[in-house]
Design a protein around this motif. Structure first.
Motif, PDB file in Angstrom:
ATOM      1  N   ILE A   1       0.837  -1.211   0.000  1.00 17.71           N
ATOM      2  CA  ILE A   1       0.000   0.000   0.000  1.00 17.71           C
ATOM      3  C   ILE A   1       0.874   1.264   0.000  1.00 17.71           C
ATOM      4  O   ILE A   1       0.399   2.352   0.318  1.00 17.71           O
ATOM      5  CB  ILE A   1      -0.995   0.000   1.183  1.00 17.71           C
ATOM      6  CG1 ILE A   1      -0.271  -0.102   2.525  1.00 17.71           C
ATOM      7  CG2 ILE A   1      -2.024  -1.109   1.020  1.00 17.71           C
ATOM      8  CD1 ILE A   1      -1.183   0.096   3.729  1.00 17.71           C
ATOM      9  N   SER A   2       2.162   1.103  -0.339  1.00 19.55           N
ATOM     10  CA  SER A   2       3.121   2.218  -0.490  1.00 19.55           C
ATOM     11  C   SER A   2       3.294   3.046   0.777  1.00 19.55           C
ATOM     12  O   SER A   2       3.417   4.265   0.724  1.00 19.55           O
ATOM     13  CB  SER A   2       2.715   3.130  -1.654  1.00 19.55           C
ATOM     14  OG  SER A   2       2.665   2.401  -2.844  1.00 19.55           O
ATOM     15  N   VAL A   3       3.323   2.373   1.932  1.00 19.40           N
ATOM     16  CA  VAL A   3       3.508   3.058   3.205  1.00 19.40           C
ATOM     17  C   VAL A   3       4.881   2.717   3.774  1.00 19.40           C
ATOM     18  O   VAL A   3       5.290   1.560   3.792  1.00 19.40           O
ATOM     19  CB  VAL A   3       2.403   2.681   4.215  1.00 19.40           C
ATOM     20  CG1 VAL A   3       2.724   3.181   5.621  1.00 19.40           C
ATOM     21  CG2 VAL A   3       1.071   3.243   3.754  1.00 19.40           C
ATOM     22  N   ILE A   4       5.578   3.749   4.241  1.00 22.24           N
ATOM     23  CA  ILE A   4       6.877   3.595   4.893  1.00 22.24           C
ATOM     24  C   ILE A   4       6.652   3.782   6.390  1.00 22.24           C
ATOM     25  O   ILE A   4       6.174   4.832   6.821  1.00 22.24           O
ATOM     26  CB  ILE A   4       7.876   4.649   4.379  1.00 22.24           C
ATOM     27  CG1 ILE A   4       8.064   4.503   2.868  1.00 22.24           C
ATOM     28  CG2 ILE A   4       9.209   4.542   5.124  1.00 22.24           C
ATOM     29  CD1 ILE A   4       8.847   5.647   2.240  1.00 22.24           C
ATOM     30  N   HIS A   5       6.979   2.784   7.191  1.00 21.38           N
ATOM     31  CA  HIS A   5       6.771   2.881   8.649  1.00 21.38           C
ATOM     32  C   HIS A   5       7.652   3.966   9.240  1.00 21.38           C
ATOM     33  O   HIS A   5       7.212   4.775  10.047  1.00 21.38           O
ATOM     34  CB  HIS A   5       7.036   1.531   9.321  1.00 21.38           C
ATOM     35  CG  HIS A   5       6.754   1.533  10.784  1.00 21.38           C
ATOM     36  ND1 HIS A   5       7.682   1.938  11.718  1.00 21.38           N
ATOM     37  CD2 HIS A   5       5.639   1.199  11.472  1.00 21.38           C
ATOM     38  CE1 HIS A   5       7.148   1.845  12.930  1.00 21.38           C
ATOM     39  NE2 HIS A   5       5.906   1.387  12.806  1.00 21.38           N
ATOM     40  N   ALA A   6       8.927   3.995   8.895  1.00 20.84           N
ATOM     41  CA  ALA A   6       9.888   5.053   9.225  1.00 20.84           C
ATOM     42  C   ALA A   6      10.273   5.149  10.699  1.00 20.84           C
ATOM     43  O   ALA A   6      10.945   6.096  11.090  1.00 20.84           O
ATOM     44  CB  ALA A   6       9.396   6.421   8.729  1.00 20.84           C
ATOM     45  N   ASP A   7       9.864   4.189  11.532  1.00 21.21           N
ATOM     46  CA  ASP A   7      10.235   4.268  12.941  1.00 21.21           C
ATOM     47  C   ASP A   7      10.330   2.880  13.580  1.00 21.21           C
ATOM     48  O   ASP A   7       9.931   2.694  14.727  1.00 21.21           O
ATOM     49  CB  ASP A   7       9.228   5.135  13.706  1.00 21.21           C
ATOM     50  CG  ASP A   7       9.757   5.578  15.067  1.00 21.21           C
ATOM     51  OD1 ASP A   7      10.986   5.618  15.257  1.00 21.21           O
ATOM     52  OD2 ASP A   7       8.924   5.870  15.944  1.00 21.21           O
ATOM     53  N   LEU A   8      10.863   1.914  12.845  1.00 16.84           N
ATOM     54  CA  LEU A   8      11.013   0.584  13.416  1.00 16.84           C
ATOM     55  C   LEU A   8      12.116   0.606  14.457  1.00 16.84           C
ATOM     56  O   LEU A   8      13.209   1.103  14.225  1.00 16.84           O
ATOM     57  CB  LEU A   8      11.335  -0.452  12.332  1.00 16.84           C
ATOM     58  CG  LEU A   8      11.513  -1.878  12.853  1.00 16.84           C
ATOM     59  CD1 LEU A   8      10.235  -2.387  13.505  1.00 16.84           C
ATOM     60  CD2 LEU A   8      11.944  -2.799  11.747  1.00 16.84           C
ATOM     61  N   LYS A   9      11.800   0.088  15.634  1.00 20.64           N
ATOM     62  CA  LYS A   9      12.751  -0.089  16.730  1.00 20.64           C
ATOM     63  C   LYS A   9      12.120  -1.082  17.691  1.00 20.64           C
ATOM     64  O   LYS A   9      10.946  -1.439  17.537  1.00 20.64           O
ATOM     65  CB  LYS A   9      13.070   1.242  17.402  1.00 20.64           C
ATOM     66  CG  LYS A   9      11.867   2.046  17.836  1.00 20.64           C
ATOM     67  CD  LYS A   9      12.264   3.436  18.282  1.00 20.64           C
ATOM     68  CE  LYS A   9      11.024   4.246  18.626  1.00 20.64           C
ATOM     69  NZ  LYS A   9      11.317   5.618  18.934  1.00 20.64           N
TER      70      LYS A   9
ATOM     71  N   GLY B   1      16.014  -1.445   9.145  1.00 23.58           N
ATOM     72  CA  GLY B   1      15.460  -1.476  10.495  1.00 23.58           C
ATOM     73  C   GLY B   1      15.221  -2.888  10.985  1.00 23.58           C
ATOM     74  O   GLY B   1      15.529  -3.220  12.131  1.00 23.58           O
ATOM     75  N   VAL B   2      14.681  -3.751  10.123  1.00 24.14           N
ATOM     76  CA  VAL B   2      14.437  -5.148  10.501  1.00 24.14           C
ATOM     77  C   VAL B   2      15.765  -5.825  10.845  1.00 24.14           C
ATOM     78  O   VAL B   2      15.885  -6.501  11.872  1.00 24.14           O
ATOM     79  CB  VAL B   2      13.695  -5.926   9.385  1.00 24.14           C
ATOM     80  CG1 VAL B   2      13.688  -7.419   9.675  1.00 24.14           C
ATOM     81  CG2 VAL B   2      12.274  -5.413   9.223  1.00 24.14           C
ATOM     82  N   GLY B   3      16.763  -5.632  10.009  1.00 25.63           N
ATOM     83  CA  GLY B   3      18.072  -6.225  10.274  1.00 25.63           C
ATOM     84  C   GLY B   3      18.658  -5.751  11.594  1.00 25.63           C
ATOM     85  O   GLY B   3      19.201  -6.539  12.377  1.00 25.63           O
TER      86      GLY B   3
END
Length: 194
Positions: free
Chosen positions: A72-80, A140-142
């Motif tokens: 859906i072309s969304v960037i979470h931008a705050d994975l932690k 971020g996942v890595g």
């Protein structure tokens, strides 16, 4: 952003927003009840690393969430770590959901040089000021998975300069065409024409 995300909360591993409403001029959001975040999980374990058997289910669920967001072309931008929550550690061990879409943005909102992501999880393309997509979530996942295994940040959290040095030490220097395209490259690298 949460109202734009119309993903199946179970299949996509994204937190379920039940409703939103106004109360005394404030927007209130009602979410499903979740257990604890991954920082709390590590704390409960006295910061002992997760085993190599415990990390793959978390990895698979995070990757599923990011594939759904990419759709859906969304960037979470705050994975932690504190934005990944266990559903119920006792009854469903290591079943997680992605939360906190406060910094999320649509691909069309990305501008070159925009700074997103917490420093400990920030992708090199963001640091260098390159155009980016939802693929920054893979960095971020890595970093999250490495932190679960190492119980420390993979590339550090001090300053962007130190983080870039650590990235280069571990992954090597980015290609020349990448460095030439970055609007912040000169903060980290000097041209050597020889």
């Amino acid at each position: 952003m949460l109202q734009m995300i119309t993903l199946h909360p179970v299949a996509s591993n994204v937190v379920n927003l039940y409703e939103s409403f106004e109360h005394k001029g404030q927007t209130c959001l009602a979410f499903e009840i979740l257990d604890r975040d991954l920082i709390q999980l590590l704390g409960d374990r006295q910061y002992k690393p997760l085993s190599l058997n415990e990390i793959p289910p978390i990895a698979q669920q995070l990757l599923t969430a990011f594939v759904a967001l990419k759709g859906i072309s969304v960037i979470h931008a705050d994975l932690k770590l504190d934005n990944v929550m266990l559903i119920n550690q006792e009854n469903q061990p290591f079943r997680v959901k992605l939360i906190d879409f406060g910094l999320a943005l649509h691909n069309s909102e990305v501008t070159t040089g925009l700074t997103v992501q917490a420093l400990g999880y920030r992708a090199a393309e963001v640091i260098l000021g390159l155009p980016f997509t939802e693929a920054i979530g893979m960095c971020g996942v890595g970093c999250v998975l490495a932190e679960l295994f190492l119980t420390c940040y993979l590339f550090g959290t001090g300053y962007e300069y130190q983080k870039m040095m650590n990235i280069v030490d571990v992954l090597g220097q980015p290609d020349e065409h990448v460095l030439n395209a970055g609007i912040y490259t000169d903060k980290f690298f000097k041209a050597n024409w020889h």
